[in-house]
Design an enzyme around this catalytic site. Structure first.
Site, short mmCIF file in Angstrom:
data_model
loop_
_atom_site.label_atom_id
_atom_site.label_comp_id
_atom_site.label_asym_id
_atom_site.label_seq_id
_atom_site.Cartn_x
_atom_site.Cartn_y
_atom_site.Cartn_z
N HIS A 1 -10.70 -4.12 2.49
CA HIS A 1 -10.68 -3.86 3.94
C HIS A 1 -11.60 -2.70 4.36
CE1 HIS A 1 -8.17 -0.92 2.10
NE2 HIS A 1 -8.12 -0.23 3.23
N ASP A 2 -12.16 -1.98 3.39
CA ASP A 2 -13.06 -0.86 3.70
C ASP A 2 -14.52 -1.22 3.44
OD1 ASP A 2 -10.94 0.85 4.33
OD2 ASP A 2 -10.76 1.55 2.27
N ASP B 1 0.86 -1.17 0.00
CA ASP B 1 0.00 0.00 0.00
C ASP B 1 0.90 1.23 0.00
OD1 ASP B 1 -2.73 1.23 0.59
OD2 ASP B 1 -3.05 -0.87 1.11
N GLU C 1 -6.71 3.91 -5.68
CA GLU C 1 -8.04 3.93 -5.07
C GLU C 1 -8.69 5.26 -5.43
OE1 GLU C 1 -10.07 3.82 -0.65
OE2 GLU C 1 -8.28 4.98 -1.03
N ASP D 1 -3.20 4.61 -2.17
CA ASP D 1 -4.28 5.05 -1.28
C ASP D 1 -4.79 6.44 -1.71
OD1 ASP D 1 -5.63 4.41 1.32
OD2 ASP D 1 -4.73 6.31 1.92
C1 GLC Z 1 -8.22 4.62 2.14
C2 GLC Z 1 -8.01 3.33 2.87
C3 GLC Z 1 -8.71 3.41 4.19
C4 GLC Z 1 -8.11 4.55 4.97
C5 GLC Z 1 -8.11 5.85 4.18
C6 GLC Z 1 -7.17 6.84 4.78
O1 GLC Z 1 -9.55 4.86 1.84
O2 GLC Z 1 -8.44 2.27 2.10
O3 GLC Z 1 -8.65 2.22 4.89
O4 GLC Z 1 -8.82 4.73 6.15
O5 GLC Z 1 -7.68 5.67 2.86
O6 GLC Z 1 -5.84 6.46 4.57
#
Ligand code: GLC
Ligand code: CA
Length: 575
Positions: free
Chosen positions: A339-340, A100, A265, A207
């Site tokens: 994971h989200d 990540d 993402e 991210d």
């Molecule tokens: C992304 C991650 C998430 C995190 C956020 C802040 O959305 O997937 O888990 O809380 O970024 O880093």
């Protein structure tokens, strides 16, 4: 049409969230040696690449997405040597591994931030985003603008040391880096990227990849939620004026020097904007995650404002994620968990009455769609959401807990508070991030075989029925089905991975039917029919040809040619 085969397009990727994968040393927390001990299991599943969620040093306010040292490992997860062993362990098995890349923000415990906050004239002051307070008519100190944090409340945090606010779009301990500062960008490239690429990492999941460039006016965001002060800042903090320049620079200066992959993402985008990030000729990122499907029924700016979804919305979301690359040189992704997100079998299937059938149905969908496929740990055994009976105390995620606290503050004095609260709990039980974060259920042993002691967060009560060991011994299990489906995806990769996607019978509210075709007319087509309902429905092929069944999620003895049982799916090759 010639297909541009590439290793990262072909790949099936398996996401590991280290805290909940496997505990090797009996402290109740998953760790890197635990992952290493399951590399053969992962290889056996039939995936090609591991995506490891943050394993870096972190105070864990946001479970590792708050990094205090890019060049070190969270001691709960292991050491730098363990990480090297994991990288090497993947490579010797012919697996790749991506990490990540969390560079929109660091932890407030990062040395860079400690220096930045120490004084107004610190050489690193400008590495983060500092602004003076505003004062209201009564002379009360207020944040510099109305931007809302993704984790509730203001996106600004007041810092006593210098009497200014710093921006943190996420948790309090996640200050946003200032990408406008060139020296800061160079430091990010060296510390967060090169450090790991030089150790053999095969790429990154980036991210919040659309957030680095903020509108430099730092003005108020438009009012979206009329009943609150702080407002979604997306129009000013996402897809900002310099975002493509930053991605291009990062690719040019670092990523392009290695044979690696990137996936960003990205949330919700229209086609035109999306293509700017992932068009091959743009040299920014290889592909991106779009949230249309996973956030179905949720309000974009607040997932706990949940309404509902129907199969037509579902089809539409799948189509958007797949079709935006049509006629372009871009590439897409396929995923339904991470994971989200909650567990897909609960969200889109029926995790009680039709657990195995609906988990397999979703496997059929995922393994036949166009793009690089991502599977999240536990999805391969059909892990479910947490039980409804669990109270808010069992929920550990900062997103959920902050939201709940704000909600209580806002409504506790209203007469229908209890009713409102129970409705919110139903939504939390459906879409909270916590559902994907419970420990992987390895066996029917205590704590699901995840650990020998009580884990940092509870194991789902259903581990005696849903676990890896049980499924390894059952030829009809969800796990075995994933293994077969991943093989089939590779066997017919021109159709499934690289093929076109066309929905038939769009208005059917129970059945999702689509055809996958490769560019050439001579090759066969794939015909996929998925009954997303709990009812038995009629089945007649909607196209002509010679139908050969290559995958089915029902027992041979129960198979009826002309009807589909609840959550039955079929994949045919048609010549
Ligand atoms: C992304 C991650 C998430 C995190 C956020 C802040 O959305 O997937 O888990 O809380 O970024 O880093
Ligand atoms: Ca451990």
């Amino acid at each position: 049409m010639t297909i541009d085969y590439t290793w990262w397009k072909d790949a099936s990727i398996y996401q590991i969230w280290p805290a909940s994968y496997k505990d090797s040393n009996g402290d109740g927390i998953g760790d890197i040696p635990g992952i290493i001990s399951e590399l053969d299991y992962i290889k056996d599943l039939g995936v090609d690449i591991i995506w490891l969620s943050p394993m870096y040093k972190s105070p864990m306010e946001d479970m590792g997405y708050d990094i205090s040292d890019y060049e070190d490992i969270n001691p709960d997860f292991g050491t730098l040597q363990d990480m090297q062993d994991l990288i090497d362990g993947c490579h010797t098995r012919g697996l790749k591994i991506i990490c990540d890349l969390v560079v929109n923000h660091t932890s407030s415990e990062h040395e860079w931030f400690k220096e930045s906050r120490s004084s107004l004239d610190s050489p690193k002051r400008d590495w983060y985003i500092w602004k003076k307070p505003k004062y209201d008519a009564e002379g009360n100190r207020q944040p510099p603008n109305n931007w809302m944090s993704y984790f509730s409340g203001s996106a600004w945090e007041y810092d006593e040391t210098t009497g200014e606010y710093y921006l943190r779009l996420f948790a309090k301990g996640q200050p946003d880096l200032n990408w406008e500062n060139e020296e800061c960008r160079k430091a990010i490239y060296d510390s967060a990227l090169k450090f790991w690429l030089d150790r053999g990492v095969d790429g990154f999941r980036i991210d919040v990849a659309g957030f680095y460039s903020k509108d430099q006016s730092f003005g108020d965001a438009p009012i979206f939620f009329k009943d609150q002060i702080y407002q979604p800042s997306k129009s000013l903090t996402s897809n900002g004026p310099r975002i493509h320049e930053f991605h291009k620079e990062m690719t040019r200066e670092v990523i392009s020097k290695y044979d690696v992959m990137t996936v960003g993402e990205m949330c919700h985008w229209n086609k035109e904007e999306a293509l700017k990030y992932v068009g091959a000729s743009r040299k920014e990122m290889n592909m991106m995650f779009i949230f249309d499907l996973v956030e179905l029924g949720c309000e974009n700016s607040d997932r706990f404002l949940y309404s509902h979804w129907n199969l037509l919305d579902f089809k539409n979301a799948v189509q958007n994620q797949s079709d935006f690359i049509k006629g372009s040189d871009a590439w897409s992704t396929v995923f339904i968990e991470n994971h989200d997100q909650p567990r897909c079998v609960t969200r889109f299937g029926n995790d009680k009455k039709h657990h195995a059938a609906s988990a397999k149905l979703l496997a059929m969908l995922q393994t036949t769609l166009t793009g690089t496929l991502f599977i999240y740990q536990g999805q391969e055994i059909g892990m479910t959401n947490l039980p409804k009976s669990w109270s808010i105390e069992e929920y550990k995620d900062v997103y959920t807990t902050n939201y709940y606290k704000e909600f209580v503050k806002k409504y506790e004095n209203e007469p229908d508070f209890e009713d409102k609260k129970s409705k919110l709990m139903d939504v939390i039980n459906l879409v909270a991030r916590d559902h994907s974060r419970s420990p992987v259920q390895w066996s029917a042993a205590r704590y699901g075989g995840f650990s020998t002691v009580e884990p940092w967060t509870q194991v789902n009560d259903n581990y005696p029925e849903i676990n890896v060991k049980l499924q390894q011994h059952n030829p009809d299990s969800v796990l075995r089905f994933y293994q077969q489906s991943l093989k089939l995806r590779k066997q017919y990769k021109d159709l499934f991975i690289y093929g076109s996607f066309e929905i038939l019978d769009y208005d059917n509210e129970k059945v999702f039917t689509y055809v996958k075709e490769s560019g050439s007319d001579v090759l066969p087509k794939a015909y996929v029919v998925l009954n997303f309902s709990g009812d038995k429905v009629e089945f007649t092929p909607l196209i002509k040809g010679d139908f050969k069944l290559v995958s089915s999620n029902v027992m041979e003895s129960e198979f009826e040619q002309s009807s589909l049982s609840p959550f039955e799916g079929r994949i045919y090759i048609v010549e």
